[in-house]
Design a protein around this motif. Structure first.
Motif, PDB file in Angstrom:
ATOM      1  N   SER A  19       0.831  -1.381  -0.079  1.00 19.48           N
ATOM      2  CA  SER A  19       0.136   0.009  -0.019  1.00 19.48           C
ATOM      3  C   SER A  19       0.815   1.378   0.024  1.00 19.48           C
ATOM      4  O   SER A  19       0.358   2.520  -0.387  1.00 19.48           O
ATOM      5  N   ASP A  20       2.105   1.066   0.575  1.00 18.43           N
ATOM      6  CA  ASP A  20       2.836   2.307   0.609  1.00 18.43           C
ATOM      7  C   ASP A  20       3.944   2.470  -0.539  1.00 18.43           C
ATOM      8  O   ASP A  20       4.972   3.332  -0.149  1.00 18.43           O
ATOM      9  N   GLY A  21       3.561   2.447  -1.851  1.00 15.21           N
ATOM     10  CA  GLY A  21       4.524   2.534  -2.903  1.00 15.21           C
ATOM     11  C   GLY A  21       4.612   4.234  -3.163  1.00 15.21           C
ATOM     12  O   GLY A  21       3.477   4.840  -3.117  1.00 15.21           O
ATOM     13  N   MET A  22       5.657   4.768  -3.444  1.00 13.98           N
ATOM     14  CA  MET A  22       5.954   6.105  -3.674  1.00 13.98           C
ATOM     15  C   MET A  22       7.205   6.238  -4.341  1.00 13.98           C
ATOM     16  O   MET A  22       7.819   5.419  -4.655  1.00 13.98           O
ATOM     17  N   ASN A  23       7.244   7.388  -5.083  1.00 12.88           N
ATOM     18  CA  ASN A  23       8.661   7.693  -5.908  1.00 12.88           C
ATOM     19  C   ASN A  23       9.562   8.324  -4.922  1.00 12.88           C
ATOM     20  O   ASN A  23       9.298   9.648  -4.593  1.00 12.88           O
ATOM     21  N   VAL A  24      10.689   7.724  -4.720  1.00 14.11           N
ATOM     22  CA  VAL A  24      11.567   8.265  -3.913  1.00 14.11           C
ATOM     23  C   VAL A  24      13.023   8.403  -4.644  1.00 14.11           C
ATOM     24  O   VAL A  24      13.571   7.571  -5.078  1.00 14.11           O
ATOM     25  N   ASN A  25      13.517   9.748  -4.497  1.00 14.19           N
ATOM     26  CA  ASN A  25      14.516  10.345  -5.297  1.00 14.19           C
ATOM     27  C   ASN A  25      14.470   9.549  -6.651  1.00 14.19           C
ATOM     28  O   ASN A  25      15.710   9.043  -7.149  1.00 14.19           O
ATOM     29  N   GLY A  26      13.469   9.594  -7.336  1.00 12.07           N
ATOM     30  CA  GLY A  26      13.240   9.138  -8.799  1.00 12.07           C
ATOM     31  C   GLY A  26      13.021   7.772  -9.026  1.00 12.07           C
ATOM     32  O   GLY A  26      12.782   7.287 -10.078  1.00 12.07           O
TER      33      GLY A  26
END
Length: 232
Positions: A61-68
């Protein structure tokens, strides 16, 4: 440690903007994950919105874009990240608020491949058997947790989100096509024989690089394409 987090509230903002946060080094432990840092930041700013549930890299559930790069925050060590840590929502899908995206289209594509076993009627007197070799064909596909990191890293999905099924859905399609217990593989392949649904994939392999479970959606799609072409 510095964080730059994308913020967006559709009720008040015309477009996303970046907000800067700082966590003192004293609050950061050597084994801290990014999700723990976000939870601390939310204590400072309760309006910050993001999804999380199991906190163990299982629910997705906690997918996100981190440092690209698309990641799961709960299994991303802070020690592995350069600063400032730039966090944005997964790209390619509408933003509901801050780091929360609307995954309706993602699930719609997943539903379209009929992600369930279509088998002969169960015989209560006997198990539905597979050989070890047949069972091994499923390895590398059933482990998908539908976090969306792969599909939202795919340029073909960005360009044609309403037509291209995306790596996650196609990985699931391959999982059922190769399952020896499924009695509809030819029908599945025929439904996928489409220049946009499946063959829009260009094998850039962003999906494989982004998968937090170490799966290879690009390879699965190549295999799926080969099976489709062999049955034309």
């Amino acid at each position: 440690m510095e964080f730059i987090i994308s913020r967006y509230n559709p009720e008040t903002d015309s477009k996303p903007y970046d907000q800067h946060y700082h966590l003192p080094d004293a609050e950061i432990t050597p084994d801290m994950m990014l999700l723990n840092a976000l939870q601390k930041i939310r204590e400072l700013d309760p309006g910050l919105s993001f999804r999380s549930s199991c906190q163990e890299g299982v629910c997705g559930s906690d997918g996100m874009n981190v440092n690209g790069q698309n990641r799961l925050s709960c299994i991303t060590p802070l020690s592995s990240l350069s600063t400032p840590v730039k966090i944005k929502p997964l790209p390619g899908l509408p933003i509901i608020k801050d780091l929360i995206i609307d995954m309706s289209l993602f699930y719609q594509h997943y539903k379209e491949i009929d992600p369930f076993l279509q088998a002969t009627s169960l015989n209560p007197d006997r198990e539905h058997l597979q050989t070890p070799q047949q069972r091994s064909e499923l390895d590398g596909s059933y482990e998908c947790i539908l976090c969306g990191c792969c599909s939202t890293s795919c340029p073909s999905f960005w360009w044609n989100p309403d037509q291209f099924l995306g790596p996650a859905a196609l990985l699931a399609a391959q999982r059922f096509v190769v399952d020896s217990r499924d009695i509809m593989p030819i029908e599945r392949l025929k439904s996928l024989d489409d220049p946009m649904k499946t063959f829009r994939c260009r094998h850039i392999q962003n999906c494989t690089a982004a998968c937090p479970k170490g799966l290879n959606p690009s390879q699965a799609i190549q295999s799926l394409k080969a099976k489709i072409l062999s049955h034309d």
